[in-house]
Design an enzyme around this catalytic site. Structure first.
Site, PDB file in Angstrom:
ATOM      1  N   ARG A  17       0.858  -1.196   0.000  1.00  0.00           N
ATOM      2  CA  ARG A  17       0.000   0.000   0.000  1.00  0.00           C
ATOM      3  C   ARG A  17       0.896   1.249   0.000  1.00  0.00           C
ATOM      4  O   ARG A  17       2.127   1.152   0.110  1.00  0.00           O
ATOM      5  CB  ARG A  17      -0.937   0.012   1.217  1.00  0.00           C
ATOM      6  CG  ARG A  17      -0.212   0.138   2.541  1.00  0.00           C
ATOM      7  CD  ARG A  17      -1.173   0.110   3.718  1.00  0.00           C
ATOM      8  NE  ARG A  17      -0.583   0.753   4.885  1.00  0.00           N
ATOM      9  CZ  ARG A  17      -1.188   0.906   6.057  1.00  0.00           C
ATOM     10  NH1 ARG A  17      -2.408   0.444   6.230  1.00  0.00           N
ATOM     11  NH2 ARG A  17      -0.585   1.513   7.059  1.00  0.00           N
ATOM     12  N   ASN A  36      11.457   0.195   1.399  1.00  0.00           N
ATOM     13  CA  ASN A  36      10.433   1.217   1.644  1.00  0.00           C
ATOM     14  C   ASN A  36       9.667   1.008   2.944  1.00  0.00           C
ATOM     15  O   ASN A  36       9.199   1.983   3.543  1.00  0.00           O
ATOM     16  CB  ASN A  36       9.461   1.220   0.453  1.00  0.00           C
ATOM     17  CG  ASN A  36       8.140   1.870   0.783  1.00  0.00           C
ATOM     18  OD1 ASN A  36       8.031   3.092   0.838  1.00  0.00           O
ATOM     19  ND2 ASN A  36       7.108   1.053   1.031  1.00  0.00           N
ATOM     20  N   SER A  47      13.605   7.302   3.305  1.00  0.00           N
ATOM     21  CA  SER A  47      13.920   7.926   4.587  1.00  0.00           C
ATOM     22  C   SER A  47      12.729   8.754   5.088  1.00  0.00           C
ATOM     23  O   SER A  47      11.578   8.473   4.757  1.00  0.00           O
ATOM     24  CB  SER A  47      15.181   8.783   4.410  1.00  0.00           C
ATOM     25  OG  SER A  47      15.632   9.217   5.660  1.00  0.00           O
ATOM     26  N   TYR A  92      11.439   7.882  15.746  1.00  0.00           N
ATOM     27  CA  TYR A  92      11.307   7.646  14.307  1.00  0.00           C
ATOM     28  C   TYR A  92      12.430   8.394  13.561  1.00  0.00           C
ATOM     29  O   TYR A  92      13.110   7.826  12.705  1.00  0.00           O
ATOM     30  CB  TYR A  92       9.926   8.129  13.870  1.00  0.00           C
ATOM     31  CG  TYR A  92       9.620   8.081  12.397  1.00  0.00           C
ATOM     32  CD1 TYR A  92       9.607   6.871  11.693  1.00  0.00           C
ATOM     33  CD2 TYR A  92       9.289   9.248  11.698  1.00  0.00           C
ATOM     34  CE1 TYR A  92       9.284   6.835  10.341  1.00  0.00           C
ATOM     35  CE2 TYR A  92       8.961   9.224  10.351  1.00  0.00           C
ATOM     36  CZ  TYR A  92       8.961   8.020   9.682  1.00  0.00           C
ATOM     37  OH  TYR A  92       8.636   7.984   8.339  1.00  0.00           O
ATOM     38  N   LYS A 130      15.506   6.829  11.175  1.00  0.00           N
ATOM     39  CA  LYS A 130      15.717   7.201   9.768  1.00  0.00           C
ATOM     40  C   LYS A 130      17.094   7.841   9.594  1.00  0.00           C
ATOM     41  O   LYS A 130      17.714   7.697   8.533  1.00  0.00           O
ATOM     42  CB  LYS A 130      14.611   8.150   9.298  1.00  0.00           C
ATOM     43  CG  LYS A 130      13.239   7.492   9.179  1.00  0.00           C
ATOM     44  CD  LYS A 130      13.157   6.486   8.044  1.00  0.00           C
ATOM     45  CE  LYS A 130      11.718   6.074   7.740  1.00  0.00           C
ATOM     46  NZ  LYS A 130      11.619   5.106   6.643  1.00  0.00           N
ATOM     47  N   ILE A 146       3.122  12.900   2.588  1.00  0.00           N
ATOM     48  CA  ILE A 146       2.574  12.184   1.429  1.00  0.00           C
ATOM     49  C   ILE A 146       1.290  11.483   1.864  1.00  0.00           C
ATOM     50  O   ILE A 146       1.259  10.825   2.917  1.00  0.00           O
ATOM     51  CB  ILE A 146       3.590  11.136   0.896  1.00  0.00           C
ATOM     52  CG1 ILE A 146       4.973  11.771   0.635  1.00  0.00           C
ATOM     53  CG2 ILE A 146       3.048  10.441  -0.350  1.00  0.00           C
ATOM     54  CD1 ILE A 146       5.040  12.814  -0.449  1.00  0.00           C
TER      55      ILE A 146
END
Ligand SMILES: NC(=O)c1ccc[n+]([C@@H]2O[C@H](COP(=O)([O-])OP(=O)(O)OC[C@H]3O[C@@H](n4cnc5c(N)ncnc54)[C@H](OP(=O)(O)O)[C@@H]3O)[C@@H](O)[C@H]2O)c1
Length: 254
Positions: free
Chosen positions: A20, A85, A138, A152, A156, A185
């Site tokens: 997804r 990803n 990233s 988080y 990254k 996004i």
């Protein structure tokens, strides 16, 4: 004349978290260019591209990540493109010291170690490809993450450092390794995360988006997929070791 419509013809690709969001859009973009694509995730979703082969797997553990890599290799019989990803961000309560120890560890496992563990068993296949490309996804621009997401951001940052080491090590073998940093996004995971984050901050996703320099809007998974596909393609044959922002100017201009 170059045949861009079929630029991935004959290429074999694995996209982790391809069920997804950004991963699914990337898998579809590679399929559209003629690649054979395997996607992995814990479960299949509505957005999972039907043209890709789905591997079910939990990649935040060594055993799970290794199994996914090995199964992908078995299905594809080689590898040209790896897109690391899969990732997850869960906003915590305000105050860095209140982020629980297990949240730091979980974040490192899914956002950083998963990429290391999936990549390792695939390196020989990428070396044999002759034009191997790795794209790691990233997060975060040039600004520090909000305290709610410090764990988080740190995971990254580890991915960013690892990616640059990998790029340096693999360059003599002709394997290119790049990072793509998304801004805000629209994806199922991104939307869920932002709901929690903005609630904790006393704001809304829409207010967050309105501060993005380019048209005050969030980006789409397809806009991300274009950059990832470009970096995976031979069009990017002289590009390695860089972090490419797809953020609508966020983190650079504001
Ligand atoms: N969307 C944004 O605004 C944004 C911003 C910055 C960075 N990013 C990064 O972009 C990447 C993609 O994010 P997205 O927004 O597309 O997220 P998403 O919609 O939540 O998709 C994440 C994908 O990863 C898989 N995944 C998550 N945890 C996993 C695990 N433990 N084992 C195996 N697969 C797992 C999910 O499938 P299952 O849950 O079924 O396993 C799904 O396929 C992530 O690395 C994220 O950190 C996104």
């Amino acid at each position: 004349m170059k045949d861009y419509a079929n630029e991935f013809k004959g290429k074999k690709a694995l996209v982790t978290g391809g069920s997804r969001g950004i991963g699914a859009a990337t898998a579809q973009r590679l399929l559209d260019g003629g690649a054979t694509v395997v996607v992995s995730a814990r479960s299949i979703h509505e957005q999972t591209p039907p043209g890709a082969t789905f591997i079910q797997g939990e990649i935040s553990t060594l055993a799970g990540a290794t199994a996914v890599a090995e199964e992908a290799l078995k299905i594809l019989g080689g590898l040209d493109i790896l897109v690391n990803n899969a990732g997850a961000a869960t906003a915590k309560l305000p105050g860095i010291e209140r982020i629980p120890d297990d949240a730091w560890i979980e974040s490192l496992m899914i956002n950083f170690m998963s990429a290391v563990r999936v990549t390792n068993p695939l390196l020989n296949a990428l070396r044999e490809s002759g034009s191997g490309a790795i794209v790691n996804i990233s997060a975060g621009g040039l600004l520090p993450f909000h305290g709610f997401l410090a764990h988080y951001g740190a995971s990254k940052a580890a991915l960013n450092s690892y990616t640059k080491s990998l790029a340096k090590e693999l360059a003599p073998a002709g394997i290119r390794v790049n990072l793509v940093t998304p801004g805000a996004i629209i994806t199922p995971g991104g939307d869920e995360g932002r709901k929690l984050l903005t609630a904790a901050m006393g704001t809304t996703p829409e207010q967050l988006f309105s501060r993005i320099p380019l048209n005050g809007r969030a980006g789409t998974a397809e806009e991300m997929a274009e950059m990832i596909a470009f970096l995976a393609s031979d069009r990017a044959s002289y590009i390695t070791g860089h972090n490419h922002f797809v953020t609508g100017g966020q983190g650079e201009l504001a």
